[in-house]
Design a protein around this motif. Structure first.
Motif, PDB file in Angstrom:
ATOM      1  N   GLU A  84      24.181  19.782  -5.476  1.00 18.84           N
ATOM      2  CA  GLU A  84      25.201  19.425  -4.486  1.00 18.84           C
ATOM      3  C   GLU A  84      24.713  19.946  -3.145  1.00 18.84           C
ATOM      4  O   GLU A  84      24.121  21.024  -3.070  1.00 18.84           O
ATOM      5  CB  GLU A  84      26.544  20.098  -4.825  1.00 18.84           C
ATOM      6  CG  GLU A  84      27.218  19.559  -6.056  1.00 18.84           C
ATOM      7  CD  GLU A  84      27.948  18.258  -5.803  1.00 18.84           C
ATOM      8  OE1 GLU A  84      28.111  17.859  -4.630  1.00 18.84           O
ATOM      9  OE2 GLU A  84      28.367  17.640  -6.786  1.00 18.84           O
ATOM     10  N   LEU A  85      24.961  19.204  -2.095  1.00 17.49           N
ATOM     11  CA  LEU A  85      24.619  19.663  -0.753  1.00 17.49           C
ATOM     12  C   LEU A  85      25.608  20.762  -0.375  1.00 17.49           C
ATOM     13  O   LEU A  85      26.817  20.553  -0.406  1.00 17.49           O
ATOM     14  CB  LEU A  85      24.705  18.495   0.236  1.00 17.49           C
ATOM     15  CG  LEU A  85      24.293  18.768   1.656  1.00 17.49           C
ATOM     16  CD1 LEU A  85      22.816  19.131   1.713  1.00 17.49           C
ATOM     17  CD2 LEU A  85      24.553  17.545   2.515  1.00 17.49           C
ATOM     18  N   ASN A  86      25.108  21.952  -0.073  1.00 15.12           N
ATOM     19  CA  ASN A  86      25.978  23.073   0.259  1.00 15.12           C
ATOM     20  C   ASN A  86      26.327  23.034   1.743  1.00 15.12           C
ATOM     21  O   ASN A  86      25.475  23.274   2.588  1.00 15.12           O
ATOM     22  CB  ASN A  86      25.295  24.396  -0.093  1.00 15.12           C
ATOM     23  CG  ASN A  86      26.194  25.587   0.163  1.00 15.12           C
ATOM     24  OD1 ASN A  86      27.311  25.454   0.664  1.00 15.12           O
ATOM     25  ND2 ASN A  86      25.717  26.760  -0.169  1.00 15.12           N
ATOM     26  N   THR A  87      27.589  22.724   2.041  1.00 16.15           N
ATOM     27  CA  THR A  87      28.051  22.679   3.428  1.00 16.15           C
ATOM     28  C   THR A  87      29.086  23.763   3.701  1.00 16.15           C
ATOM     29  O   THR A  87      29.909  23.626   4.601  1.00 16.15           O
ATOM     30  CB  THR A  87      28.633  21.289   3.762  1.00 16.15           C
ATOM     31  OG1 THR A  87      29.717  21.023   2.859  1.00 16.15           O
ATOM     32  CG2 THR A  87      27.590  20.200   3.668  1.00 16.15           C
ATOM     33  N   ASP A  88      29.058  24.841   2.921  1.00 18.47           N
ATOM     34  CA  ASP A  88      30.025  25.923   3.108  1.00 18.47           C
ATOM     35  C   ASP A  88      29.815  26.671   4.414  1.00 18.47           C
ATOM     36  O   ASP A  88      30.749  27.223   4.974  1.00 18.47           O
ATOM     37  CB  ASP A  88      29.939  26.940   1.961  1.00 18.47           C
ATOM     38  CG  ASP A  88      30.336  26.338   0.630  1.00 18.47           C
ATOM     39  OD1 ASP A  88      31.029  25.300   0.619  1.00 18.47           O
ATOM     40  OD2 ASP A  88      29.940  26.904  -0.402  1.00 18.47           O
ATOM     41  N   ASN A  89      28.572  26.705   4.878  1.00 16.80           N
ATOM     42  CA  ASN A  89      28.249  27.468   6.075  1.00 16.80           C
ATOM     43  C   ASN A  89      27.785  26.570   7.201  1.00 16.80           C
ATOM     44  O   ASN A  89      27.195  25.521   6.970  1.00 16.80           O
ATOM     45  CB  ASN A  89      27.150  28.491   5.776  1.00 16.80           C
ATOM     46  CG  ASN A  89      27.601  29.508   4.761  1.00 16.80           C
ATOM     47  OD1 ASN A  89      28.608  30.166   4.925  1.00 16.80           O
ATOM     48  ND2 ASN A  89      26.857  29.617   3.681  1.00 16.80           N
ATOM     49  N   LEU A  90      28.045  27.028   8.400  1.00 17.17           N
ATOM     50  CA  LEU A  90      27.574  26.377   9.606  1.00 17.17           C
ATOM     51  C   LEU A  90      26.567  27.327  10.227  1.00 17.17           C
ATOM     52  O   LEU A  90      26.864  28.510  10.424  1.00 17.17           O
ATOM     53  CB  LEU A  90      28.751  26.133  10.556  1.00 17.17           C
ATOM     54  CG  LEU A  90      28.480  25.448  11.875  1.00 17.17           C
ATOM     55  CD1 LEU A  90      27.946  24.037  11.639  1.00 17.17           C
ATOM     56  CD2 LEU A  90      29.753  25.381  12.692  1.00 17.17           C
ATOM     57  N   PHE A  91      25.359  26.826  10.453  1.00 19.93           N
ATOM     58  CA  PHE A  91      24.330  27.637  11.087  1.00 19.93           C
ATOM     59  C   PHE A  91      24.253  27.216  12.546  1.00 19.93           C
ATOM     60  O   PHE A  91      24.112  26.028  12.849  1.00 19.93           O
ATOM     61  CB  PHE A  91      22.983  27.446  10.394  1.00 19.93           C
ATOM     62  CG  PHE A  91      22.946  28.033   9.020  1.00 19.93           C
ATOM     63  CD1 PHE A  91      22.508  29.334   8.826  1.00 19.93           C
ATOM     64  CD2 PHE A  91      23.370  27.308   7.921  1.00 19.93           C
ATOM     65  CE1 PHE A  91      22.483  29.894   7.555  1.00 19.93           C
ATOM     66  CE2 PHE A  91      23.356  27.856   6.652  1.00 19.93           C
ATOM     67  CZ  PHE A  91      22.912  29.146   6.475  1.00 19.93           C
ATOM     68  N   ILE A  92      24.371  28.176  13.441  1.00 21.94           N
ATOM     69  CA  ILE A  92      24.299  27.932  14.871  1.00 21.94           C
ATOM     70  C   ILE A  92      22.984  28.505  15.372  1.00 21.94           C
ATOM     71  O   ILE A  92      22.707  29.684  15.186  1.00 21.94           O
ATOM     72  CB  ILE A  92      25.480  28.609  15.615  1.00 21.94           C
ATOM     73  CG1 ILE A  92      26.831  28.155  15.050  1.00 21.94           C
ATOM     74  CG2 ILE A  92      25.382  28.366  17.115  1.00 21.94           C
ATOM     75  CD1 ILE A  92      27.149  26.706  15.262  1.00 21.94           C
TER      76      ILE A  92
END
Length: 182
Positions: A84-92
């Motif tokens: 699954e594509l892990n989109t739990d975090n946002l990297f800035i």
């Protein structure tokens, strides 16, 4: 004259929520741009290069008159576990130098996987036929795709492990940390 070592301090990890995205877009980025005159890039998954696997899951699922969820269940029946594509975090990633470091990494990985300039991104995820066991035709390319996915994910984690990724809990903390970068 004293030389200063510039540390990679422009990558932050924060929860990927609609509220955080809204505050970052409306307040954090404009303030950072105003004060630092530098760019900011957001990455909403653990590895942007592996987004191609989502495209493949959707394409193969549709080719069978189904969805990517069906493909994942069908592959699981044959012992193939699609991630699954892990989109739990946002990297800035903030600051032009740090953004360039990421851009150079991605460019290097694309070049390592393909030869043609236009097809670099998509060719990395183009199914390479690897006939495995007695798989149905629509699943035959998945073992190779999975192998490429795991290799790229591992290399990306290695790349990130050498960098100073700063975890923040709120957009306000993000802005504070961004404003104190070297």
């Amino acid at each position: 004259m004293r030389t200063q070592n510039v540390n990679f301090t422009g990558i932050y990890k924060i929860s990927n929520t609609q509220e955080n995205i809204k505050i970052i877009e409306e307040k954090v980025i404009p303030m950072y741009n105003l004060m630092r005159h530098e760019n900011v890039v957001g990455i909403n998954c653990d590895n942007p290069l592996t987004i191609g696997i989502e495209f493949i899951k959707e394409k193969v699922g549709k080719s069978q008159g189904a969805s990517k969820e069906w493909l994942m269940m069908n592959a699981r029946r044959f012992g193939i576990e699609l991630p699954e594509l892990n989109t739990d975090n946002l990297f800035i990633v903030s600051g032009n130098k740090d953004i360039m470091k990421f851009a150079q990494y991605f460019q290097q990985r694309l070049k390592a996987n393909t030869k043609g300039p236009l097809a670099r991104f998509f060719a990395m995820f183009k199914p390479k036929v690897k006939h495995s066991q007695d798989l149905p035709e629509h699943l035959k390319s998945l073992p190779q795709i999975l192998e490429d996915y795991n290799k790229e994910s591992s290399l990306y984690r290695e790349f990130l492990s050498k960098e100073n990724v700063i975890t923040v809990k709120t957009p306000q903390e993000l802005l504070t940390k961004m404003m104190t970068e070297k």
